[in-house]
Scaffold this motif. Sequence first.
Motif, PDB file in Angstrom:
ATOM      1  N   PHE A   3       0.837  -1.206   0.000  1.00 37.29           N
ATOM      2  CA  PHE A   3       0.000   0.000   0.000  1.00 37.29           C
ATOM      3  C   PHE A   3       0.865   1.247   0.000  1.00 37.29           C
ATOM      4  CE2 PHE A   3       0.384  -1.106   4.526  1.00 37.29           C
ATOM      5  CZ  PHE A   3       0.659   0.118   5.136  1.00 37.29           C
ATOM      6  N   LEU A   4       0.307   2.308  -0.631  1.00 40.54           N
ATOM      7  CA  LEU A   4       0.995   3.585  -0.762  1.00 40.54           C
ATOM      8  C   LEU A   4       0.165   4.648  -0.032  1.00 40.54           C
ATOM      9  CD1 LEU A   4       3.305   5.205  -2.208  1.00 40.54           C
ATOM     10  CD2 LEU A   4       1.698   5.529  -4.109  1.00 40.54           C
ATOM     11  N   VAL A   5       0.805   5.353   0.874  1.00 36.37           N
ATOM     12  CA  VAL A   5       0.114   6.380   1.663  1.00 36.37           C
ATOM     13  C   VAL A   5       0.284   7.737   0.994  1.00 36.37           C
ATOM     14  CG1 VAL A   5      -0.087   7.468   3.928  1.00 36.37           C
ATOM     15  CG2 VAL A   5       0.642   5.063   3.754  1.00 36.37           C
ATOM     16  N   THR A   6      -0.839   8.443   0.790  1.00 38.75           N
ATOM     17  CA  THR A   6      -0.784   9.807   0.263  1.00 38.75           C
ATOM     18  C   THR A   6      -1.556  10.708   1.233  1.00 38.75           C
ATOM     19  OG1 THR A   6      -2.851  10.110  -0.988  1.00 38.75           O
ATOM     20  CG2 THR A   6      -1.166   8.690  -1.996  1.00 38.75           C
ATOM     21  N   PRO A   7      -1.403  12.021   1.107  1.00 40.10           N
ATOM     22  CA  PRO A   7      -2.125  12.920   2.024  1.00 40.10           C
ATOM     23  C   PRO A   7      -3.649  12.778   1.916  1.00 40.10           C
ATOM     24  CG  PRO A   7      -0.413  14.110   0.813  1.00 40.10           C
ATOM     25  CD  PRO A   7      -0.493  12.741   0.207  1.00 40.10           C
ATOM     26  N   GLU A   8      -4.143  12.280   0.784  1.00 39.94           N
ATOM     27  CA  GLU A   8      -5.595  12.159   0.583  1.00 39.94           C
ATOM     28  C   GLU A   8      -6.135  10.757   0.815  1.00 39.94           C
ATOM     29  OE1 GLU A   8      -6.747  13.943  -3.151  1.00 39.94           O
ATOM     30  OE2 GLU A   8      -5.411  15.635  -2.774  1.00 39.94           O
ATOM     31  N   GLY A   9      -5.258   9.833   1.170  1.00 41.54           N
ATOM     32  CA  GLY A   9      -5.726   8.477   1.419  1.00 41.54           C
ATOM     33  C   GLY A   9      -4.728   7.448   0.918  1.00 41.54           C
ATOM     34  N   VAL A  10      -5.118   6.198   1.084  1.00 45.33           N
ATOM     35  CA  VAL A  10      -4.220   5.094   0.744  1.00 45.33           C
ATOM     36  C   VAL A  10      -4.669   4.403  -0.545  1.00 45.33           C
ATOM     37  CG1 VAL A  10      -3.605   2.725   1.466  1.00 45.33           C
ATOM     38  CG2 VAL A  10      -3.360   4.652   3.071  1.00 45.33           C
ATOM     39  N   ILE A  11      -3.688   4.068  -1.384  1.00 49.77           N
ATOM     40  CA  ILE A  11      -3.905   3.195  -2.544  1.00 49.77           C
ATOM     41  C   ILE A  11      -3.285   1.854  -2.171  1.00 49.77           C
ATOM     42  CG2 ILE A  11      -3.444   2.807  -4.996  1.00 49.77           C
ATOM     43  CD1 ILE A  11      -2.776   5.855  -5.194  1.00 49.77           C
ATOM     44  N   MET A  12      -4.117   0.808  -2.070  1.00 50.37           N
ATOM     45  CA  MET A  12      -3.578  -0.495  -1.698  1.00 50.37           C
ATOM     46  C   MET A  12      -3.835  -1.515  -2.793  1.00 50.37           C
ATOM     47  SD  MET A  12      -6.282  -1.932   1.180  1.00 50.37           S
ATOM     48  CE  MET A  12      -6.040  -3.699   0.865  1.00 50.37           C
ATOM     49  N   SER A  13      -3.184  -2.664  -2.655  1.00 49.62           N
ATOM     50  CA  SER A  13      -3.452  -3.753  -3.595  1.00 49.62           C
ATOM     51  C   SER A  13      -4.346  -4.792  -2.928  1.00 49.62           C
ATOM     52  CB  SER A  13      -2.145  -4.333  -4.142  1.00 49.62           C
ATOM     53  OG  SER A  13      -2.429  -5.249  -5.190  1.00 49.62           O
ATOM     54  N   ASP A  14      -4.076  -6.060  -3.141  1.00 49.31           N
ATOM     55  CA  ASP A  14      -5.010  -7.123  -2.740  1.00 49.31           C
ATOM     56  C   ASP A  14      -5.383  -7.098  -1.249  1.00 49.31           C
ATOM     57  OD1 ASP A  14      -4.899  -8.183  -5.342  1.00 49.31           O
ATOM     58  OD2 ASP A  14      -3.062  -9.262  -4.850  1.00 49.31           O
ATOM     59  N   PRO A  15      -6.683  -7.293  -0.957  1.00 52.07           N
ATOM     60  CA  PRO A  15      -7.115  -7.327   0.461  1.00 52.07           C
ATOM     61  C   PRO A  15      -6.825  -8.672   1.150  1.00 52.07           C
ATOM     62  CG  PRO A  15      -9.028  -7.410  -1.015  1.00 52.07           C
ATOM     63  CD  PRO A  15      -7.823  -7.241  -1.899  1.00 52.07           C
ATOM     64  N   ILE A  16      -6.579  -9.727   0.388  1.00 51.89           N
ATOM     65  CA  ILE A  16      -6.222 -11.084   0.868  1.00 51.89           C
ATOM     66  C   ILE A  16      -7.408 -11.814   1.507  1.00 51.89           C
ATOM     67  CG2 ILE A  16      -4.657 -12.501   2.288  1.00 51.89           C
ATOM     68  CD1 ILE A  16      -2.485 -10.394   1.760  1.00 51.89           C
ATOM     69  N   ASN A  17      -7.929 -11.304   2.617  1.00 49.46           N
ATOM     70  CA  ASN A  17      -9.174 -11.863   3.178  1.00 49.46           C
ATOM     71  C   ASN A  17      -9.779 -10.868   4.165  1.00 49.46           C
ATOM     72  OD1 ASN A  17      -8.144 -12.385   5.888  1.00 49.46           O
ATOM     73  ND2 ASN A  17      -7.089 -14.167   5.040  1.00 49.46           N
ATOM     74  N   ARG A  18     -10.997 -11.135   4.621  1.00 49.64           N
ATOM     75  CA  ARG A  18     -11.696 -10.167   5.488  1.00 49.64           C
ATOM     76  C   ARG A  18     -10.963  -9.886   6.790  1.00 49.64           C
ATOM     77  NH1 ARG A  18     -18.229 -10.178   5.194  1.00 49.64           N
ATOM     78  NH2 ARG A  18     -18.364 -11.008   3.074  1.00 49.64           N
ATOM     79  N   ASP A  19     -10.472 -10.942   7.413  1.00 50.88           N
ATOM     80  CA  ASP A  19      -9.836 -10.767   8.712  1.00 50.88           C
ATOM     81  C   ASP A  19      -8.569  -9.916   8.577  1.00 50.88           C
ATOM     82  OD1 ASP A  19      -9.917 -11.384  11.518  1.00 50.88           O
ATOM     83  OD2 ASP A  19      -8.100 -12.567  11.162  1.00 50.88           O
ATOM     84  N   PHE A  20      -7.772 -10.223   7.564  1.00 51.67           N
ATOM     85  CA  PHE A  20      -6.571  -9.429   7.322  1.00 51.67           C
ATOM     86  C   PHE A  20      -6.961  -8.011   6.914  1.00 51.67           C
ATOM     87  CE2 PHE A  20      -3.363  -7.790   4.352  1.00 51.67           C
ATOM     88  CZ  PHE A  20      -2.290  -7.695   5.223  1.00 51.67           C
ATOM     89  N   GLY A  21      -8.018  -7.871   6.110  1.00 51.85           N
ATOM     90  CA  GLY A  21      -8.483  -6.554   5.696  1.00 51.85           C
ATOM     91  C   GLY A  21      -8.847  -5.670   6.894  1.00 51.85           C
ATOM     92  N   ARG A  22      -9.522  -6.282   7.871  1.00 50.16           N
ATOM     93  CA  ARG A  22      -9.879  -5.521   9.084  1.00 50.16           C
ATOM     94  C   ARG A  22      -8.631  -5.077   9.850  1.00 50.16           C
ATOM     95  NH1 ARG A  22     -13.306 -10.005  10.049  1.00 50.16           N
ATOM     96  NH2 ARG A  22     -15.267  -9.681   8.954  1.00 50.16           N
TER      97      ARG A  22
END
Length: 338
Positions: A46-65
């Motif tokens: 994931f890439l952090v910018t001042p306006e929010g994050v651009i991320m790639s794969d979420p992998i699964n719900r638990d990891f996403g949380r």
Amino acid sequence: MKKLILGVLAFLVAVPAAAQTPPMRSIVNITGQLYRAQNNNHYTVFLVTPEGVIMSDPINRDFGRYLKAEIAQRFKVPVRYVLYTHRDWDHASGGVVFADTAEFVGHENMLVGLAAPRGNPPLTPDAAKLDANKNGVLERSEASGGLADQFALYDYNRNNIVNGAELARGPISDVYAPTITYRDRHTVTLGGKTVTMTYLGTAHSDDSSVLHFPAERAVFSADILQVRRLPGGLAPTTGSWIDALRTINALDFDHALTGHALAGTKTDSLMLQQYLEDISSGVAAGIGAGRSLAEIQKTLTLDAFKGFERWDTNREAHIAAVYATIKGTRRDAAPGTR
Ligand SMILES: [Zn+2]
């Protein structure tokens, strides 16, 4: 015998305990505001910018949380984009966790793959063995092993039956569909940062993208890009894999970030391309010299890649796949899932 039974009991007792072992997770800075995050054997970036994050794969719900909470706590910005590498369940599941703030971007073939499964082709031979009442579909009570664990992920219409079409579609019911799709190349811009997605063709699955972070000089690709590790099955053809690696290596980058195992550099990515080219030309030369598959497997040792993970287990299968492609006898030409 008694000892054996005790051993089995110990195993049965150990399984629930093992299931509760917390997953191995970490967040590592790569460069600038680009991070690589781990969930056991799977990785995203994931890439952090001042306006929010651009991320790639979420992998699964638990990891996403977990990731959502970590990002909120560390960087105080929401996730604004989820960019999918491909639709396979083990990388793409769980995106719904970010649906309140994010757009989801994937290759247009991802939507086709996620669509309602049509028709009712016969069950695969392995699945047919589970079909106790021989009615051509699997009721929940018939499923066992991995199919039982993933039953809900296969059961697209939630009718407690998995048919041949649902089985062929794969366990992808928890993959949140892309809200934005693209065909050849797509650029996401946010907070002064850009990420470009480029289509990788039919290697591994028919909807793979490589993510390029030009300012960070990094790429991310799950399953196709590997560092000092041989790929899984080279489906549908080794040529498609060579094309995909050429597309990746045409990008300008230093950091080669993968969905599994080690991350590395562009040199590693070029070495994987070299492996694929060497195995292709080596098998063709062996066939040209009239050698059998077994002879080629014995002589085409590809020593330059001997230290790679899975060299022992996958090299001979890769040779067999190339051999079958050239001979026109290949049977596993459908895209693989790992
Ligand atoms: Zn995959």
